[in-house]
Design an enzyme around this catalytic site. Structure first.
Site, mmCIF file in Angstrom:
data_model
loop_
_atom_site.group_PDB
_atom_site.id
_atom_site.type_symbol
_atom_site.label_atom_id
_atom_site.label_comp_id
_atom_site.label_asym_id
_atom_site.label_seq_id
_atom_site.Cartn_x
_atom_site.Cartn_y
_atom_site.Cartn_z
ATOM 1 N N GLU A 1 0.713 -1.169 0.052
ATOM 2 C CA GLU A 1 0.160 -0.022 0.195
ATOM 3 C C GLU A 1 0.681 1.349 0.289
ATOM 4 O O GLU A 1 0.189 2.463 0.235
ATOM 5 C CB GLU A 1 -1.188 -0.040 1.085
ATOM 6 C CG GLU A 1 -2.085 -1.123 0.892
ATOM 7 C CD GLU A 1 -3.214 -1.117 2.059
ATOM 8 O OE1 GLU A 1 -2.918 -0.498 2.992
ATOM 9 O OE2 GLU A 1 -4.033 -1.690 1.832
ATOM 10 N N GLY B 1 -6.361 -17.068 -0.200
ATOM 11 C CA GLY B 1 -7.167 -15.697 0.215
ATOM 12 C C GLY B 1 -8.783 -15.910 0.247
ATOM 13 O O GLY B 1 -9.231 -15.728 1.234
ATOM 14 N N SER B 2 -9.024 -16.813 -0.815
ATOM 15 C CA SER B 2 -10.336 -17.243 -0.612
ATOM 16 C C SER B 2 -10.788 -17.905 0.486
ATOM 17 O O SER B 2 -12.122 -17.839 1.259
ATOM 18 C CB SER B 2 -10.910 -17.941 -1.949
ATOM 19 O OG SER B 2 -10.708 -17.129 -3.173
ATOM 20 N N TYR C 1 -14.851 -8.829 -4.260
ATOM 21 C CA TYR C 1 -15.852 -8.689 -3.064
ATOM 22 C C TYR C 1 -17.044 -8.839 -3.919
ATOM 23 O O TYR C 1 -17.981 -9.563 -3.309
ATOM 24 C CB TYR C 1 -15.456 -7.275 -2.482
ATOM 25 C CG TYR C 1 -14.311 -7.399 -1.857
ATOM 26 C CD1 TYR C 1 -13.791 -8.612 -1.011
ATOM 27 C CD2 TYR C 1 -13.635 -6.259 -1.632
ATOM 28 C CE1 TYR C 1 -12.454 -8.611 -0.275
ATOM 29 C CE2 TYR C 1 -12.066 -6.184 -1.084
ATOM 30 C CZ TYR C 1 -12.028 -7.223 -0.065
ATOM 31 O OH TYR C 1 -10.672 -7.607 0.401
#
Lengths: 160, 160
Positions: free
Chosen positions: B27, B97-98, B131
């Site tokens: 980020e 991640g899922s 999402y």
């Protein structure tokens, strides 16, 4: 009798719920409030309270409230999140909102957190101006994502 | 050894902190992480834990994590907030991640909350698409407001 800004107690909850409903109408979602008095009592005044609420009392009547709770930032540690800051329409502009706002910031400092945060609707320019003037920063590039109960249940049954 | 998605324990914290720092670099804010191991231990594994963390373990190594905590909505009551969902760069696209995402949703349902929520940067289109595909709603009209410690201290000393 003067204006009093103080921590709320259980007896204030019916008036606090009234204020919550007033804000939902202002935000054009009058039917969105599913919270009950029992829920507010359980989560605010149970064994491990989830939130802290401050009220503005004028002549014995609750005319405003600010509700906040802790969050955890993996960058900054514990923070205070201001969920709602509400003043009854006929009492706006009388300084109650600023007094409640300061009370929450004061509480956050007492609790030793390094950050206080909240959200604002991007069309609520008076609020945005007020927050900026007070020293806060508005981030327009973070979007809020929500998943409701139905979507959560659907998700578990299907591949992603 | 298979992939394991499980609740974290104290021993995972050094690897969790590594992941937190990896996300901060992604980020573009590598110096923003002020949190220490001691703070993570205190707030995650103390007497009244503020957050819950799940990890993805592959061959004994933590390759991903999801950290969440409760918030309180004055409309919906208790909700679960997903603060971070991080998978090591070399393991992205492998389903971790899922799996972590589903684990958090499952946890939220177990806890009886009606809503799960989080934020996403508006330039992170792959995440936004993911999402939405999963059934979540992205709100672009809520802006995040933050006040840091210096601004908080300044505020208390001046009129609003």
């Amino acid at each position: 009798m003067e204006n009093v800004i103080r921590k709320s107690n259980k007896e204030d909850l019916p008036q606090i719920l009234e204020l919550i409903k007033e804000l939902a109408e202002f935000e054009k979602e009058p039917d969105a409030v599913e919270v009950t008095l029992q829920d507010l009592e359980k989560e605010g005044f149970g064994e491990q309270p989830l939130f802290t609420c401050f009220v503005a009392e004028v002549k014995g009547k609750i005319e405003g409230m600010a509700l906040c709770y802790f969050r955890y930032s993996t960058w900054k540690g514990r923070t205070v999140h201001l969920e709602d800051l509400i003043v009854r329409e006929q009492k706006r502009g009388t300084g109650l909102g600023s007094a409640l706002y300061k009370k929450v910031i004061e509480y956050a400092l007492e609790q030793g957190v390094k950050r206080c945060e909240w959200v604002v609707l991007d069309w609520n320019q008076p609020a945005i101006d007020f927050y900026k003037r007070s020293g806060a920063t508005v981030f327009e590039n973070w979007n809020t994502v929500q998943m409701n109960e139905t979507a959560m249940k659907n998700l578990l049954g299907k591949p992603l």
